[in-house]
Design a protein around this motif. Structure first.
Motif, short mmCIF file in Angstrom:
data_model
loop_
_atom_site.label_atom_id
_atom_site.label_comp_id
_atom_site.label_asym_id
_atom_site.label_seq_id
_atom_site.Cartn_x
_atom_site.Cartn_y
_atom_site.Cartn_z
N LYS A 155 0.84 -1.19 0.00
CA LYS A 155 0.00 0.00 0.00
C LYS A 155 0.88 1.24 0.00
O LYS A 155 1.67 1.45 0.91
CB LYS A 155 -0.91 0.01 1.23
N GLU A 156 0.74 2.05 -1.02
CA GLU A 156 1.48 3.32 -1.11
C GLU A 156 0.53 4.51 -1.06
O GLU A 156 0.97 5.64 -1.19
CB GLU A 156 2.29 3.37 -2.40
N GLY A 157 -0.76 4.24 -0.89
CA GLY A 157 -1.73 5.32 -0.87
C GLY A 157 -2.61 5.30 -2.11
O GLY A 157 -2.21 4.83 -3.18
N LEU A 158 -3.82 5.82 -1.96
CA LEU A 158 -4.79 5.84 -3.05
C LEU A 158 -4.27 6.60 -4.26
O LEU A 158 -4.46 6.18 -5.40
CB LEU A 158 -6.09 6.48 -2.56
N GLY A 159 -3.62 7.73 -4.02
CA GLY A 159 -3.12 8.52 -5.13
C GLY A 159 -2.11 7.79 -5.98
O GLY A 159 -2.16 7.82 -7.22
N ARG A 160 -1.16 7.10 -5.33
CA ARG A 160 -0.15 6.35 -6.08
C ARG A 160 -0.80 5.21 -6.87
O ARG A 160 -0.37 4.89 -7.99
CB ARG A 160 0.90 5.79 -5.14
N ALA A 161 -1.81 4.58 -6.26
CA ALA A 161 -2.49 3.49 -6.96
C ALA A 161 -3.17 4.01 -8.23
O ALA A 161 -3.05 3.43 -9.31
CB ALA A 161 -3.51 2.84 -6.04
N TYR A 162 -3.88 5.14 -8.11
CA TYR A 162 -4.58 5.67 -9.28
C TYR A 162 -3.61 6.15 -10.36
O TYR A 162 -3.88 5.97 -11.55
CB TYR A 162 -5.51 6.80 -8.87
N VAL A 163 -2.50 6.76 -9.97
CA VAL A 163 -1.53 7.20 -10.97
C VAL A 163 -1.04 6.01 -11.79
O VAL A 163 -0.97 6.06 -13.02
CB VAL A 163 -0.34 7.91 -10.28
N ALA A 164 -0.73 4.91 -11.10
CA ALA A 164 -0.30 3.70 -11.81
C ALA A 164 -1.42 3.15 -12.68
O ALA A 164 -1.19 2.73 -13.82
CB ALA A 164 0.15 2.64 -10.80
N GLY A 165 -2.64 3.16 -12.15
CA GLY A 165 -3.78 2.64 -12.90
C GLY A 165 -4.14 3.47 -14.11
O GLY A 165 -4.46 2.93 -15.18
N PHE A 166 -4.08 4.78 -13.97
CA PHE A 166 -4.38 5.65 -15.11
C PHE A 166 -3.37 5.44 -16.24
O PHE A 166 -3.74 5.36 -17.41
CB PHE A 166 -4.37 7.11 -14.68
#
Length: 238
Positions: free
Chosen positions: A66-77
Motif C-alpha cells: 500500500k502506497e496510498g490511493l493517489g499512487r495506486a490511481y496514478v499507476a492505474g491511469f
C-alpha cells in the motif's frame, strides 16, 4: 469508445466479484475493467486473477504494498492509457458508487459540448449521501466549501472519487509526475490540476451509499492530509 474503469482494492474479497459483474454490465462491449490490488492479505488479488482468467475484459495490476490511493490511481491511469482507453473512470469497489451511473457518465461524454471530466457529485441538486452520520457529512460538505474557496476550482464535491476522464485530460498531465498526493487528497488535487490545465469539468448528481460489505479505509488522518495539500497547492509549498 473504449472506456476503462479503474478500481483500487485492498481487502475487498467480499465485493470484487459482484463489482466486476456490475461494472461490465454497465459498460459498452468495448469497455474494460482494471483492478489495482495492493497485495491484499485476504486473497483479493488471487480472486481477481480468477476473474481475469474468465474474461479478457478484466485486468489486474498487482502492487507490492500500500502506497496510498493517489499512487495506486496514478499507476492505474497510466496502465489504462497504455491499454488504449478513450475514457478512464475511477470508482470505489465497495458499492458506495453505483455502477449504473457509469452509463450516465459516458452519455455526458458523448453529448454536444461534452466536458473533459465528469465528476459524480454528492452536493449538486439531486445528489445525496445515504448511511452517513451527520458529523461525517458535515466535515465532507464544509470541507469541500473550504477547498473551493482556497483553490478556486468550481466543483461542489472536490473530494468525491467517482469520475470519468477523457483521454486527452489525463494526457495533459504528461507522465503524472506533477501529481503530489499519495492518499485521498488525490481526488481534490486531480480537480485542481484538470482546471489548471484548462479542462472542462462537469458535475452530475450521484447517490453515495455507505459500503455494504468489508471495512472502510477512511481514517481521521484524511482530513488533515487534505488540508495540508490544499495549502501546498495554493501556495506552492514543497
Amino acid at each position: 469508445m473504449k472506456p476503462i474503469v479503474v478500481i483500487p482494492t485492498y481487502n475487498e474479497r467480499e465485493n470484487v466479484e459482484a463489482m466486476a459483474a456490475a461494472v461490465l454490465d454497465n459498460l459498452p462491449p468495448e469497455g474494460e475493467l482494471l483492478f489495482l490490488d495492493d497485495n491484499s492479505p485476504d486473497g483479493t488479488g488471487e480472486l481477481i486473477d480468477g476473474l481475469c482468467a474468465k474474461s479478457a475484459r478484466v485486468h489486474v495490476m498487482h502492487r507490492k504494498s500500500k502506497e496510498g490511493l493517489g499512487r495506486a490511481y496514478v499507476a492505474g491511469f497510466a496502465e489504462a492509457l497504455r491499454l488504449g482507453a478513450t475514457h478512464v473512470i475511477e470508482m470505489d469497489c465497495d458499492f458506495s458508487h453505483d455502477p449504473a451511473d457509469i452509463k450516465r457518465m459516458l452519455s455526458e461524454m458523448s453529448a454536444a459540448d461534452a466536458p473533459d471530466v465528469v465528476v459524480g457529485s454528492r452536493y449538486v441538486k439531486g445528489g445525496k449521501c445515504v448511511g452517513w452520520p451527520f458529523k461525517r457529512w458535515f466535515i465532507s460538505r464544509f470541507g469541500g466549501l473550504f477547498i473551493r474557496m482556497v483553490l478556486g476550482v468550481p466543483v461542489k464535491d472536490p473530494t468525491g472519487g467517482f469520475k470519468c476522464f477523457r483521454r486527452k485530460a489525463l494526457e495533459s498531465l504528461g507522465d503524472f509526475s506533477v501529481i503530489r498526493s499519495f492518499g485521498y487528497s488525490f481526488q481534490m488535487e486531480m480537480n485542481y490540476r484538470m482546471a489548471k490545465f484548462g479542462m472542462k469539468l462537469k458535475e452530475i448528481p450521484i447517490t453515495f451509499t455507505e459500503r455494504r460489505a468489508g471495512v472502510s479505509k477512511i481514517s481521521g488522518s484524511i482530513a488533515t492530509e487534505t488540508l495540508k495539500m490544499v495549502f501546498k497547492l495554493r501556495f506552492g509549498i514543497g
